[in-house]
Design an enzyme around this catalytic site. Sequence first.
Site, PDB file in Angstrom:
ATOM      1  N   ASP A 295       0.863  -1.167   0.000  1.00  0.00           N
ATOM      2  CA  ASP A 295       0.000   0.000   0.000  1.00  0.00           C
ATOM      3  C   ASP A 295       0.915   1.238   0.000  1.00  0.00           C
ATOM      4  OD1 ASP A 295      -2.149   1.690   0.012  1.00  0.00           O
ATOM      5  OD2 ASP A 295      -3.234   0.629   1.579  1.00  0.00           O
TER       6      ASP A 295
HETATM    7  C1  NOJ Z   1      -4.083   3.762   0.150  1.00  0.00           C
HETATM    8  C2  NOJ Z   1      -5.258   2.873   0.327  1.00  0.00           C
HETATM    9  O1  NOJ Z   1      -5.159   2.185   1.558  1.00  0.00           O
HETATM   10  C3  NOJ Z   1      -5.459   1.861  -0.785  1.00  0.00           C
HETATM   11  O2  NOJ Z   1      -6.701   1.238  -0.603  1.00  0.00           O
HETATM   12  C4  NOJ Z   1      -5.340   2.513  -2.127  1.00  0.00           C
HETATM   13  O3  NOJ Z   1      -5.565   1.561  -3.140  1.00  0.00           O
HETATM   14  C5  NOJ Z   1      -3.983   3.145  -2.246  1.00  0.00           C
HETATM   15  N1  NOJ Z   1      -3.808   4.154  -1.210  1.00  0.00           N
HETATM   16  C6  NOJ Z   1      -3.728   3.782  -3.600  1.00  0.00           C
HETATM   17  O4  NOJ Z   1      -4.424   4.969  -3.706  1.00  0.00           O
END
Ligand code: NOJ
Length: 770
Positions: A295
């Site tokens: 993430d």
């Molecule tokens: C953080 C989030 O937790 C995740 O769900 C998302 O896909 C990513 N950022 C990318 O934006």
Amino acid sequence: MKQIPLASLLLALSLAPVAQAQKKPAPAASATDAKMKQYIDGLMAKMTTEEKIGQLNLVSVGFDVTGPVVSKDVDANIRKGLVGGVFNTYTPVAVRKLQEMALKESRLHIPLMFGYDVIHGHRTVFPIALGLAASWDLQAIEQSARIAAEESTADGLDWVFSPMVDIARDARWGRISEGSGEDPYLGSRIAEAMVRGYQGPGNDLTQPNTVMACLKHFALYGAAEAGRDYNTTDMSRQRMYNEYLPPYKAAIDAGVGSVMSSFNDINGIPATANKWLMTDLLRKQWGFQGFVCTDYTAIPEMKEHGMGTDEQVAALALNAGIDQDMVGEEFLKYTAKNLQSGAVSKAQLDAACRRILEAKYKLGLFADPYRKVSAERASSTLMKPEFIAAARDIARRSMVLLKNDRNALPLKKTGSIALIGPLANRQRDVIGSWSGAGDWHQAVSVEQGLRAAAPGLKITYAKGANIADDQQMLDRLQAHGGELEIDKRSSEEMIKEAVQVAQSADVVVAVVGESQGMSGEAAARADITLPGQQLALLKALKATGKPLVLVLMNGRPLAISWENQNADAILETWFAGTQAGNAIADVLFGAYNPSGKITATFPQVVGQVPLYYNHKNTGRPYGGVKLDKYKSRYLDVSNDPLYPFGFGLSYTTFTYGKPTLSKSTIGPAETLTVSVTVQNTGNVDGEEVAQLYLRDMVGSSSRPVSELKGFQKVMLKKGESKTLTFRLAPDALKFYNNDLKFAAEPGDFQVMVGGNSRDVQMVPFKLVAQ
Ligand code: NOJ
């Protein structure tokens, strides 16, 4: 360009029986595919170490910022072959520009892979995931993902950061809105449906209209302590296997192409450094063959977790089995050093690089890096009328009628209504959070929907209250582009105006709840009642004596006990997407009979959370005898939820007969058949979600009081009855015991069938050893 015509697509979807949803589809092209291997071997032989590391680098560039930092020097890095994938960029023009840079200006011309947070639709926005789940309609859910795949690929994307399958039992957690709720069985079926929708039934990602899905957030992100985002998870393996892991496993079995690691720490090891999770479980036990990305900046964040220096966290992640670093650039900066010091091996780097290249190969990017993307395809695909029609239908299927006294609903299309509330005329809010490519100007507000559906109805609007008054909360919501509209008048003035409007109308429709930014990422709430002065507004409206209909918009279960006692009707609409207002009008006026059921328990008060139906019994279960002192209960509130899991009303009524079993005693290899007759005993046609639960009465470990094991959504005409048959195969009786052995234990079981997890009829049966 070969496109599946939508008509045949929808037909195929509508014909797919629920049972098929549980079958394991063919896996995505296997990593051992000889041609792919030969191609990638050849390519990797030409790559420098630096270029291999470059494939592990995922950068954010373009329209959205979805985390605390942004990627720098992107163009230069693409030219140097130091970028493997890009996200937050879409449209044929923007994608082509970067792709051409990689193809023409980098040494080895390796195509980029383009990802994006396509979460509940792309341009055509569907209800948030918690709403989609409330439809209990796997075909509709799959269809929403299919349309998202059509649109996102037409917009140049290869990869979507969905499905999010984190089980969540804590309504404080803002991201409960992004998943399917609290149940592992339902969550698993939905995970499969979403993967099928995105990747297509055969997982052929080379098709121009299939997109690679990304299972997230691996793992246990929804169990964050105190419901606070990014917080710690500490959980027994047994609970993981029985209650939290099944939806991830279901998506892997359905062939999902990629996985995203979660931010949280799991039993002391952050997921992004967790070798047990990423390698032993995911790859060795479950056989996952795709790639794992982190993430957003999850690798550098491990320094805050206390896992070491930049070099150390970069090595931890790669050694754990992470293949791609989202925005962190730790792999980019520290892998060469880590190779020199021996903290990571060349084999580890090669394995990660190979998996990224394999994903690109499976996507057909080496064969056609533009994947048939063109301005023409985009304009004939994005938000086409069939998609908008599907969005309206799916949205109304997601809505849950929580209360309807004396048939307050459906509303008449004549007379007058007072349309009150901060969300009544909002287009921005109805599309919810994570709707980045959705243009809210094209969304339909409740006011627009009602006016379009009932031109003969007199509708007078008053805001009545701001969505929130707490300045700190408002600042936080606005800081991330919350786009709130704050009325500067005092709340007394606003309520007074609303009351006047209510007094001269036949019915009050109050559209209240949360703004879209109050759920989703980094949007935990410690108080889950209606924010601001909305409750005060409702009390004043109630005092007018007019029938009071609440239309709720929110991304989590709310604590709405007063509302439940005092409103005449409550319709939960979540954030219903592009067509929200039209779909809400369809339900309010009875053009569609609501059929949704909640998939996350609504508590009476926040102090009850985590609250979920499939809990353990304890040694001192509270039996409802008020003065029973030494029992597992609160002094100030009963253990009951406000609305139990699986609950939702209809404009008609359904009556269940006593379930009957094919046998009262079965052996370990036998399938039990459960039959139940459901009758529509009301005055209109309607759909019911019949639910089957199981309780294992005695086990080597304590067992939940109830577990969902099957459901069927069935349409019954007024007066009609149907006998539904559920099959409980041997696996349905199994669980992971204390030694993590998946087995059924002989003894007594109860089958429970009903229209929600509380109102069920029980029948016992016995499992014998032979
Ligand atoms: C953080 C989030 O937790 C995740 O769900 C998302 O896909 C990513 N950022 C990318 O934006």
